[in-house]
Design a protein around this motif. Structure first.
Motif, mmCIF file in Angstrom:
data_model
loop_
_atom_site.group_PDB
_atom_site.id
_atom_site.type_symbol
_atom_site.label_atom_id
_atom_site.label_comp_id
_atom_site.label_asym_id
_atom_site.label_seq_id
_atom_site.Cartn_x
_atom_site.Cartn_y
_atom_site.Cartn_z
ATOM 1 N N VAL A 30 -4.832 3.768 6.355
ATOM 2 C CA VAL A 30 -4.373 2.384 6.249
ATOM 3 C C VAL A 30 -5.410 1.504 5.562
ATOM 4 O O VAL A 30 -5.077 0.563 4.860
ATOM 5 C CB VAL A 30 -3.968 1.772 7.612
ATOM 6 N N MET A 31 -6.671 1.845 5.735
ATOM 7 C CA MET A 31 -7.704 1.078 5.046
ATOM 8 C C MET A 31 -7.586 1.273 3.537
ATOM 9 O O MET A 31 -7.919 0.391 2.749
ATOM 10 C CB MET A 31 -9.094 1.487 5.511
ATOM 11 N N ALA A 32 -7.107 2.431 3.169
ATOM 12 C CA ALA A 32 -6.926 2.711 1.748
ATOM 13 C C ALA A 32 -5.614 2.113 1.247
ATOM 14 O O ALA A 32 -5.192 2.361 0.120
ATOM 15 C CB ALA A 32 -6.956 4.213 1.513
ATOM 16 N N GLY A 33 -4.968 1.363 2.078
ATOM 17 C CA GLY A 33 -3.739 0.703 1.643
ATOM 18 C C GLY A 33 -2.484 1.504 1.926
ATOM 19 O O GLY A 33 -1.385 1.089 1.552
ATOM 20 N N GLY A 34 -2.655 2.638 2.541
ATOM 21 C CA GLY A 34 -1.479 3.472 2.789
ATOM 22 C C GLY A 34 -0.834 3.174 4.127
ATOM 23 O O GLY A 34 -1.178 2.219 4.817
ATOM 24 N N HIS A 35 0.127 4.004 4.458
ATOM 25 C CA HIS A 35 0.777 3.897 5.751
ATOM 26 C C HIS A 35 0.485 5.150 6.529
ATOM 27 O O HIS A 35 0.236 6.193 5.961
ATOM 28 C CB HIS A 35 2.293 3.769 5.572
#
Lengths: 209, 209
Positions: free
Chosen positions: B107-112
């Motif tokens: 999630v930190m990498a922008g994912g889910h």
DNA sequence: CCATCTTGTAGGCCAATTCCTACAAATCGC
DNA sequence: GCGATTTGTAGGAATTGGCCTACAAGATGG
């Protein structure tokens, strides 16, 4: 995940104690036979036994081993059940870590631990208590009303069915609530479910399957 | 108590990241304005006054800040709601610590991030969108009230907890009854039991540990 | 885009329920 | 055997909850 936190918290404060972990019930029992523990901190998930089962089994095999129960449900129904099942203490997960440490120390020393609030509640309850299941103390009439209530009947409907005044049924209902230590229909239903009564027998095969 | 564990777990694996803690909702919002965070790990206690609120508030003010929700209830109901409200991921507290780390990274990498099991479930749900279980049609607010009801709260208590008029709660109750096709608390409890909701998850753990 | 449905909120009024009280018959406990 | 408690019954007062109505903001569906 939760265990990591507990271990961490305890290790900091009780550096003279060894810690082990176990997750499943069989694993716990297994280990108890293999090595000697001073205390068990048991994390009980939810009002559904499973955790209670473990507790009971532990207490049956090792009656003198203190078990401190942690739970995330607001100390209420479960606490009393847990203590009656022989736990040496009950602690809410919302409690401060220091309280956990205090509790562990206390039970390791052979004492009991409950929060002040819970203590009062229990004291109040101690008016009288046998170890029969509560619903066994219901009178015939009360039991009859109990069953109708579980069937979803309203007070009025029940009264009609028994040909008595709704007021009468109301009195029964009050007495039933007292005896089962519940305060409303929802808790009554939960009681029924936990005891496999009425329409609330679970769809899965019963415990002794 | 729980937070200690999370911090511990995360700090070990993600040594390049800074950690802070906050407990109450206002505190969290406050801090968000003061400093920049990369991610929020939000622990939702369902029975309480809704972590969903916090989530929504956070997302409203900081729509791009990823929020990973942790919860102890094994209900995909909650998961679906939480994701719909904009969470970047949902994780059960029972999950292994490594999963937490993985999820945070993702999630930190922008994912889910959702667990494989939950993912499948969600995917499956998309297919048969029209024959959803009744309780899936409850609005967030209704669901909240539903949970409080299952917790044995009276109408008045519920109203107090949500800071609305009892009348309002009464309306919710009516709508819940309609949607779930039940007519009183007992049937509501039965519904909950049959669907494994709230405090009514059946006592028997899954057949395969 | 515009009508419609849903959601969050609540007031009025009335029915249902609880609370407190009571009391006789049955039962218990010693 | 006899006082204490439980059980079956119910009334009046006080609350709570149910039902109907309302209305604005948001979501949905053509």
């Amino acid at each position: 995940m939760v265990r990591v936190g507990l271990k961490q918290t305890l290790a900091e404060e009780l550096s003279d104690v060894d810690f082990g972990e176990a997750s499943s019930s069989p694993e716990t029992i297994q280990r108890l036979h293999a090595q000697t523990w001073d205390v068990i901190v048991l994390d009980i998930q939810m009002p559904g036994p499973s955790g209670l089962e473990v507790l009971k089994e532990v207490k049956q095999n090792f009656p003198r081993l203190p078990v401190l129960v942690l739970s995330s449900v607001p100390e209420d129904q479960l606490a009393a059940r847990v203590l009656k099942a022989g736990a040496a203490g009950y602690l809410n997960k919302q409690s401060a870590p220091e309280e956990l440490v205090k509790a562990v120390r206390k039970v390791m020393a052979g004492g009991h631990y409950v929060s002040a609030a819970l203590g009062e509640k229990l004291a109040a309850d101690l008016g009288r208590s046998r170890n029969r299941a509560h619903h066994e103390t219901l009178s015939d009439r009360e039991y009859q009303v109990f069953r109708l209530m579980l069937g979803g009947k309203s007070l009025k409907e029940t009264a009609a069915e028994l040909s008595v005044s709704p007021k009468t049924v109301s009195t029964y209902r009050t007495r039933i609530f007292e005896k089962l230590r519940v305060k409303n229909d929802i808790e009554l239903a939960r009681y029924a479910m936990e005891h496999g009564l009425g329409e609330f027998r679970p769809p899965n095969p019963p415990p002794q399957g």
